[in-house]
Motif scaffolding. Structure first.
Motif, PDB file in Angstrom:
ATOM      1  N   ILE A 107      10.733   0.897  -6.129  1.00  0.00           N
ATOM      2  CA  ILE A 107      11.467  -0.166  -5.467  1.00  0.00           C
ATOM      3  C   ILE A 107      10.472  -0.469  -4.262  1.00  0.00           C
ATOM      4  O   ILE A 107      10.818  -2.058  -4.141  1.00  0.00           O
ATOM      5  CB  ILE A 107      12.322   0.748  -4.527  1.00  0.00           C
ATOM      6  CG1 ILE A 107      13.668   1.148  -5.583  1.00  0.00           C
ATOM      7  CG2 ILE A 107      13.213   0.310  -3.895  1.00  0.00           C
ATOM      8  CD1 ILE A 107      14.141   2.462  -4.990  1.00  0.00           C
ATOM      9  N   LEU A 108       9.473   0.151  -3.406  1.00  0.00           N
ATOM     10  CA  LEU A 108       8.675  -1.012  -2.335  1.00  0.00           C
ATOM     11  C   LEU A 108       8.226  -1.550  -3.282  1.00  0.00           C
ATOM     12  O   LEU A 108       7.793  -3.026  -3.076  1.00  0.00           O
ATOM     13  CB  LEU A 108       8.129   0.150  -1.725  1.00  0.00           C
ATOM     14  CG  LEU A 108       8.249   0.412  -0.117  1.00  0.00           C
ATOM     15  CD1 LEU A 108       7.493   1.384   0.353  1.00  0.00           C
ATOM     16  CD2 LEU A 108       8.958  -0.481   0.019  1.00  0.00           C
ATOM     17  N   LEU A 109       7.803  -1.805  -4.238  1.00  0.00           N
ATOM     18  CA  LEU A 109       6.887  -2.702  -4.820  1.00  0.00           C
ATOM     19  C   LEU A 109       7.234  -3.776  -5.592  1.00  0.00           C
ATOM     20  O   LEU A 109       6.691  -4.750  -5.716  1.00  0.00           O
ATOM     21  CB  LEU A 109       5.242  -1.510  -6.044  1.00  0.00           C
ATOM     22  CG  LEU A 109       4.472  -0.957  -5.687  1.00  0.00           C
ATOM     23  CD1 LEU A 109       4.048  -0.156  -6.975  1.00  0.00           C
ATOM     24  CD2 LEU A 109       3.385  -1.281  -4.777  1.00  0.00           C
ATOM     25  N   PHE A 110       8.294  -3.570  -6.394  1.00  0.00           N
ATOM     26  CA  PHE A 110       9.411  -4.479  -7.104  1.00  0.00           C
ATOM     27  C   PHE A 110      10.276  -5.370  -6.195  1.00  0.00           C
ATOM     28  O   PHE A 110      10.680  -6.142  -6.678  1.00  0.00           O
ATOM     29  CB  PHE A 110       9.513  -3.675  -7.926  1.00  0.00           C
ATOM     30  CG  PHE A 110       8.467  -3.632  -9.065  1.00  0.00           C
ATOM     31  CD1 PHE A 110       8.177  -4.976  -9.466  1.00  0.00           C
ATOM     32  CD2 PHE A 110       8.667  -2.430  -9.474  1.00  0.00           C
ATOM     33  CE1 PHE A 110       6.552  -4.578 -10.394  1.00  0.00           C
ATOM     34  CE2 PHE A 110       7.235  -1.969 -10.169  1.00  0.00           C
ATOM     35  CZ  PHE A 110       5.890  -3.389 -10.642  1.00  0.00           C
ATOM     36  N   SER A 111      10.373  -4.552  -5.176  1.00  0.00           N
ATOM     37  CA  SER A 111      11.664  -5.136  -4.131  1.00  0.00           C
ATOM     38  C   SER A 111      11.345  -5.691  -2.830  1.00  0.00           C
ATOM     39  O   SER A 111      10.169  -4.540  -1.582  1.00  0.00           O
ATOM     40  CB  SER A 111      12.357  -4.010  -3.397  1.00  0.00           C
ATOM     41  OG  SER A 111      13.581  -4.425  -2.716  1.00  0.00           O
ATOM     42  N   GLY A 112      11.078  -7.259  -2.806  1.00  0.00           N
ATOM     43  CA  GLY A 112      10.459  -8.058  -1.800  1.00  0.00           C
ATOM     44  C   GLY A 112      11.697  -7.533   0.141  1.00  0.00           C
ATOM     45  O   GLY A 112      10.597  -7.596   0.881  1.00  0.00           O
ATOM     46  N   LEU A 113      12.402  -7.252  -0.287  1.00  0.00           N
ATOM     47  CA  LEU A 113      13.798  -7.263   1.032  1.00  0.00           C
ATOM     48  C   LEU A 113      12.687  -5.766   1.379  1.00  0.00           C
ATOM     49  O   LEU A 113      12.530  -5.291   2.732  1.00  0.00           O
ATOM     50  CB  LEU A 113      14.972  -7.353   0.437  1.00  0.00           C
ATOM     51  CG  LEU A 113      15.642  -6.897   1.553  1.00  0.00           C
ATOM     52  CD1 LEU A 113      15.607  -7.310   3.079  1.00  0.00           C
ATOM     53  CD2 LEU A 113      17.127  -6.937   1.206  1.00  0.00           C
ATOM     54  N   GLN A 114      12.975  -4.502   0.340  1.00  0.00           N
ATOM     55  CA  GLN A 114      12.901  -3.589   0.993  1.00  0.00           C
ATOM     56  C   GLN A 114      11.242  -3.282   1.319  1.00  0.00           C
ATOM     57  O   GLN A 114      11.017  -2.853   2.431  1.00  0.00           O
ATOM     58  CB  GLN A 114      12.092  -2.501  -0.345  1.00  0.00           C
ATOM     59  CG  GLN A 114      13.822  -2.026  -0.712  1.00  0.00           C
ATOM     60  CD  GLN A 114      14.211  -1.623   0.482  1.00  0.00           C
ATOM     61  OE1 GLN A 114      14.250  -0.882   0.786  1.00  0.00           O
ATOM     62  NE2 GLN A 114      15.834  -2.603   0.262  1.00  0.00           N
ATOM     63  N   ARG A 115      10.140  -4.264   0.856  1.00  0.00           N
ATOM     64  CA  ARG A 115       8.955  -4.036   1.706  1.00  0.00           C
ATOM     65  C   ARG A 115       9.020  -4.965   2.981  1.00  0.00           C
ATOM     66  O   ARG A 115       8.086  -4.275   4.024  1.00  0.00           O
ATOM     67  CB  ARG A 115       7.892  -5.323   0.503  1.00  0.00           C
ATOM     68  CG  ARG A 115       7.071  -4.406  -0.189  1.00  0.00           C
ATOM     69  CD  ARG A 115       5.418  -4.606  -0.896  1.00  0.00           C
ATOM     70  NE  ARG A 115       5.847  -6.687  -1.338  1.00  0.00           N
ATOM     71  CZ  ARG A 115       7.057  -6.734  -2.373  1.00  0.00           C
ATOM     72  NH1 ARG A 115       7.291  -6.044  -3.773  1.00  0.00           N
ATOM     73  NH2 ARG A 115       6.802  -8.325  -2.362  1.00  0.00           N
ATOM     74  N   ILE A 172       0.789  -1.814  -0.301  1.00  0.00           N
ATOM     75  CA  ILE A 172       0.177   0.293  -0.071  1.00  0.00           C
ATOM     76  C   ILE A 172       0.845   1.400   0.126  1.00  0.00           C
ATOM     77  O   ILE A 172       0.407   2.209  -0.767  1.00  0.00           O
ATOM     78  CB  ILE A 172      -1.195  -0.010   1.270  1.00  0.00           C
ATOM     79  CG1 ILE A 172      -1.466  -1.088   0.750  1.00  0.00           C
ATOM     80  CG2 ILE A 172      -1.624   1.134   1.443  1.00  0.00           C
ATOM     81  CD1 ILE A 172      -2.458  -1.058   2.471  1.00  0.00           C
ATOM     82  N   LEU A 173       2.275   1.173   0.190  1.00  0.00           N
ATOM     83  CA  LEU A 173       2.808   2.224   0.722  1.00  0.00           C
ATOM     84  C   LEU A 173       3.361   2.608  -0.350  1.00  0.00           C
ATOM     85  O   LEU A 173       3.443   3.638  -0.855  1.00  0.00           O
ATOM     86  CB  LEU A 173       3.470   2.325   2.077  1.00  0.00           C
ATOM     87  CG  LEU A 173       4.786   3.678   2.200  1.00  0.00           C
ATOM     88  CD1 LEU A 173       3.682   4.721   2.531  1.00  0.00           C
ATOM     89  CD2 LEU A 173       6.160   3.169   3.868  1.00  0.00           C
ATOM     90  N   GLY A 174       3.933   1.349  -1.272  1.00  0.00           N
ATOM     91  CA  GLY A 174       4.452   1.387  -2.173  1.00  0.00           C
ATOM     92  C   GLY A 174       3.886   2.331  -3.376  1.00  0.00           C
ATOM     93  O   GLY A 174       3.735   3.190  -4.204  1.00  0.00           O
TER      94      GLY A 174
END
Length: 175
Positions: free
Chosen positions: A78-86, A39-41
């Protein structure tokens, strides 16, 4: 009359879908909490695009706002496509919940101490609630997974209650 019937049907449909979403969230509280990063992404991406469009649409182009929009949009991507960042975002959200509860508890204790002069019962109750909040915050910091599940349940019950409210509204609209 046709518009009222359409609103009635839409309210029924959204109420039922919201109740189903609430039931799903109750069954999967951890997954519910872990959607915060998604949601934040999405919000960052949409807001970034909006900032760029608004900055470029003005007669006097706002380069600073445009750069901020690009950075915000990139953070969303980055948030939407990076599992680590999420995952890291979700973990930080759990700690932010703990921090919020800690701050609330401190203010409850301080308010309770001030209230003791006026009403011993209210003051003691506020202090007890504040101490309990501090204890809950310590648990939240020490057990972030428990915090995630708990917040997931809170979101689930909130969504479920919203769905029930929508169905009650639909029933009353039909009268």
């Amino acid at each position: 009359m046709k518009g009222k019937k359409t609103i009635h049907v839409i309210t029924w449909i959204t109420g039922i879908l919201t109740v189903l979403l609430g039931v799903y969230a109750i069954v999967r509280p951890m997954r519910t909490f872990l959607t915060i990063g998604w949601i934040l992404g999405a919000l960052l991406l949409v807001n970034g695009i909006e900032l760029v469009i608004l900055a470029l649409a003005k007669e006097k182009k706002e380069i600073g706002a445009c750069i901020l929009g690009v950075v915000e949009g990139l953070a969303g991507i980055i948030l939407l496509f990076s599992g680590l960042q999420r995952f890291l975002t979700d973990i930080m959200a759990a700690y932010l919940v703990g921090a919020s509860i800690l701050i609330y508890g401190i203010f409850q204790i301080a308010g309770g101490v001030k209230c003791l002069k006026v009403s011993k019962g209210k003051g003691i109750l506020a202090i007890v609630c504040g101490v309990l909040s501090v204890i809950v915050s310590i648990m939240a910091f020490n057990h972030p997974v428990l915090t995630m599940v708990s917040v997931g349940y809170m979101i689930a019950f909130s969504v479920l209650m919203q769905g029930i409210n929508m169905i009650v509204l639909a029933v009353n609209l039909g009268k």
